[in-house]
Design an enzyme around this catalytic site. Structure first.
Site, PDB file in Angstrom:
ATOM      1  N   LEU A  34     -13.455   8.096 -14.295  1.00 42.60           N
ATOM      2  CA  LEU A  34     -13.999   9.237 -13.529  1.00 42.60           C
ATOM      3  C   LEU A  34     -15.413   8.908 -13.061  1.00 42.60           C
ATOM      4  CD1 LEU A  34     -12.781  12.573 -15.160  1.00 42.60           C
ATOM      5  CD2 LEU A  34     -11.856  11.270 -13.262  1.00 42.60           C
ATOM      6  N   HIS A  35     -15.537   7.878 -12.237  1.00 41.06           N
ATOM      7  CA  HIS A  35     -16.850   7.501 -11.721  1.00 41.06           C
ATOM      8  C   HIS A  35     -17.038   8.109 -10.338  1.00 41.06           C
ATOM      9  CE1 HIS A  35     -16.815   3.915 -14.693  1.00 41.06           C
ATOM     10  NE2 HIS A  35     -16.920   5.085 -15.270  1.00 41.06           N
ATOM     11  N   THR A  36     -17.925   7.515  -9.541  1.00 41.57           N
ATOM     12  CA  THR A  36     -18.356   8.189  -8.316  1.00 41.57           C
ATOM     13  C   THR A  36     -17.242   8.825  -7.497  1.00 41.57           C
ATOM     14  OG1 THR A  36     -19.871   6.336  -8.260  1.00 41.57           O
ATOM     15  CG2 THR A  36     -20.104   7.972  -6.537  1.00 41.57           C
ATOM     16  N   THR A  72     -11.379   2.448 -12.469  1.00 39.18           N
ATOM     17  CA  THR A  72     -12.795   2.842 -12.443  1.00 39.18           C
ATOM     18  C   THR A  72     -13.055   4.161 -13.170  1.00 39.18           C
ATOM     19  OG1 THR A  72     -12.547   3.901 -10.302  1.00 39.18           O
ATOM     20  CG2 THR A  72     -13.304   1.626 -10.285  1.00 39.18           C
ATOM     21  N   GLY A 111     -14.405  10.680  -9.551  1.00 42.67           N
ATOM     22  CA  GLY A 111     -15.124  11.763 -10.223  1.00 42.67           C
ATOM     23  C   GLY A 111     -15.454  12.869  -9.239  1.00 42.67           C
TER      24      GLY A 111
END
Lengths: 601, 86
Positions: B14-16, B12, B19
């Protein structure tokens, strides 16, 4: 009674009392907002200009007090969600907290107050809207969906700033069905599935955040149900009852006794079926006498792979790579393909993923590749034929795809198979090309893994020389749809000759038997990824012929598994022989059907 | 100034959630920290800008830190990225 139809978002049948969930009006905003030209959203008219320093300072204070209040709420929510629902979901709201207190966002909203003379509410709305639009403009689908999170954060901030509490969905009465315009991620996170029967909303589609959440929570849900809020308000004037069938997308307000009985029957059938199917998911596809086969899924996207996980497939038997090519005007880049393939490989956690290289032709073209006009596109420039040799002009397409597949193989167990093979030398050419691409990655110091090489057996020509082809590939996968169409010379899309396209035609089965025999003789696995692999009547005879792997849609898995688990190899072999000896497709189907019934009883 | 190049290895990116962990870690340091992906150079202490940079699986990024704890910052942030599995 009033019946409405929406989009089936999450299966299940439920009866309950109507609970209309609406947001309170932001009256505080309407009465005190005195300068925002944009606040028509809240019904406030343009008023005085904010100019003097003191007014700007007052608005800044309103904004920062609001951020602090929203932060407190979110901190409480994080703790509560962590306790009730676990770390994963709690981290989503930690992310909300991080965004809410983001320096850049604060600066943007403050500047709107000071420089552009907006009130605190106008500044919040503009700031959030601007950020949302930036997310919506991103290429990555996952990130685009984060715009929903921004909207959620913005709503919380507006209400916290106005000091207007909104009812927590965690505190609603038991046994209700929620009707709302939409539910945000924080709404759904607060739903307690043991108290709420299901929900129906006006907006959204099958892949909207709300729908995905409903499926995760296993809450029956209907989305995109236009007019449901009005209907619910109206129903509350009567008994205020509601039945909902999330698998069909049906909603009936104040149902009659007959309708209630009918929905209760549907509910009982749904629950019994679901229990039986889920119980099967954790069990292997092993016959009564101990023969185990692999049951894989057919997918087109990484999202399909994730959705198949609850059915516990033994791998991906067919990953149709063409979906990546169909959604866009240009060819997908190597990185774009790598991400998709690697994601599927990781989702499957080391189970095999059989990736089929681009399978398109004049009948199903893609925008990025010009196709010539052909008299017979099904017998023409399609599948691996259009990108195998340099002189075809599309070899670069296959090279890029192989680079992406080899790189993804470092993340899991990737097998690559090639469609529309009709000759031995095509396989030799593929293997030479694969070796070249691999050497290139090696020379560039790229991280990659080893792939298995296999072919789709879907032309009678390939089936007839399967013994020779088996010498140079690692696996076969029988494409039963095309094999049927080419063997019987019957276009499967042509309604006028639909009767000629016979799935159970003994000729097709004899070819299938030869292919499996050739694979067995060389010790390579033979799978099937066409429709036949998901047909219940075909499961036994295929087992008897010695098929190693079946691949089908996720929902078909438990039905096929049920038959395999009930069978013995003796029964399966007898069914296979009876099908091979049949004179007609009807006779073959009838004997297969009878054998299946006998096994299941 | 210290610079470290790293490759994103989790699906995924550096998403939610990953991140958020990355930004939280970055905020532990006094140094100014930026993440560079291609033409984009964004503040490592802002989750909004990190998310909008669209950093995902297979991307090569540079972590730049400038300040008293720059050495430690790039090392710990690079190690954090390598540890993501989600």
């Amino acid at each position: 009674m009033t019946a409405l139809k929406g989009i089936a978002a999450s299966p299940g049948v439920v009866l309950g009392r109507v609970f209309v969930y609406t947001m309170p009006r932001l009256e505080a905003v309407e009465s005190r907002c005195h300068a925002c030209h944009r606040c028509a959203w809240f019904g406030c008219e343009a008023g005085v200009e904010v100019g003097e320093g003191s007014v700007a300072e007052a608005e800044l204070k309103v904004l920062h007090d609001g951020i602090a209040a929203a932060r407190d709420q979110l901190e409480n929510l994080v703790e509560r969600v962590r306790a009730e629902r676990g770390d994963d979901l709690a981290e989503v709201f930690e992310g909300h907290l991080e965004i809410l207190t983001d320096e850049g966002l604060d600066e943007e909203m403050s500047a709107a107050i000071v420089e552009r003379k907006l009130c605190a509410y106008g500044a919040i709305r503009e700031g959030i809207e601007h950020q949302r639009n930036e997310f919506l403009a991103l290429e990555d689908e996952y990130l685009r969906e984060r715009a929903d999170d921004l909207a959620d954060i913005g709503r919380r901030l507006l209400y916290a700033t106005a000091g207007v509490p909104f009812m927590s969905l965690g505190d609603i009465p038991e046994g209700v069905i929620i009707v709302a315009r939409d539910l945000t991620p924080s709404d759904t996170a607060q739903l307690d599935p043991s108290r709420v029967g299901g929900f129906a909303v006006e907006t959204g589609g099958r892949t909207s955040h709300t729908a995905i959440m409903a499926r995760t929570l296993e809450l029956p849900a209907v989305v995109g149900c236009v007019g449901i809020l009005d209907a619910a308000q109206h129903a509350l004037e009567g008994k205020g009852e509601l039945v909902l069938d999330g698998g069909k997308g049906e909603v009936v307000f104040n149902p009659s006794d007959a309708e209630i009985t009918q929905f209760e029957q549907r509910r009982a059938a749904y629950l019994a079926d679901r229990e039986a199917m889920l119980a099967l998911a954790s069990l292997p596809a092993t016959t009564r006498d101990g023969q185990t086969v692999m049951l894989g899924v057919n997918i087109g996207t990484p999202a399909d792979a994730s959705a198949a996980i609850p059915w516990n497939p033994d791998g991906v038997g067919l990953y149709r790579s063409e979906f990546l090519f169909m959604d866009q005007p240009t060819l997908p880049t190597e990185d774009q393909q790598f991400k998709a393939y690697a994601t599927v490989a990781k989702v499957m956690k080391g189970k095999p993923v059989i990736l089929r290289t681009l399978d398109v032709g004049g009948d199903k073209p893609v925008a990025a590749i010009p196709f010539p006009e052909e008299d017979n596109p099904f017998l023409g420039w399609r599948g691996v034929r259009m990108c195998l040799y340099a002189e075809e002009g599309n070899q670069g397409v296959l090279r890029t795809q192989l680079r992406a597949a080899l790189r993804a193989a470092a993340e899991g167990d990737v097998w690559v198979m090639y469609p529309m093979i009709s000759a031995y030398e095509e396989v030799l050419a593929i293997k030479a090309l694969l070796a070249e691409v691999q050497a290139e990655l090696h020379a560039q110091g790229k991280r990659y893994g080893q792939v298995k090489t296999g072919i789709m057996v879907e032309t009678p020509g390939a089936a007839m020389i399967a013994d020779k082809l088996a010498e140079i590939v690692d696996f076969f996968s029988i494409g039963s749809n095309d094999l049927t169409q080419y063997t019987l010379a019957a276009d499967r899309g042509n309604q006028q000759i639909a009767r000629c396209y016979q799935t159970f035609h003994p000729a097709v089965w004899r070819l299938v038997a030869e292919v499996i025999k050739a694979g067995k003789a060389r010790g390579i696995p033979v799978g099937m990824c066409g429709e036949l692999a998901g047909i219940e009547e075909a499961a036994l005879p295929l087992l008897g012929l010695g098929l190693d792997e079946y691949s089908m849609s996720a929902q078909s898995l438990p039905r096929i598994k049920r038959i395999i688990r009930a069978a013995s190899m003796d029964q399966a072999c007898a069914a296979a022989q009876a099908v091979l000896q049949a004179h007609t497709a009807a006779e073959a189907h009838a004997v297969a059907h009878a054998a299946m019934r006998a096994v299941l009883e | 100034m210290q610079v470290r190049e790293v490759e994103i290895v989790n699906p995924t990116g550096l998403h939610t959630r990953p991140g958020n962990r990355f930004v939280k870690k970055a905020k532990e340091f006094a140094s100014e920290i930026h993440v560079v992906k291609g033409e984009k150079r964004v503040n490592a202490k802002s989750l909004l800008t990190i998310m909008k940079a669209g950093i995902s699986l297979g991307d090569k990024i540079s972590i730049e830190a400038d300040g008293q704890d720059e050495q430690q910052a790039v090392e710990e942030l690079a190690a954090l990225i390598a540890s993501f599995t989600e």
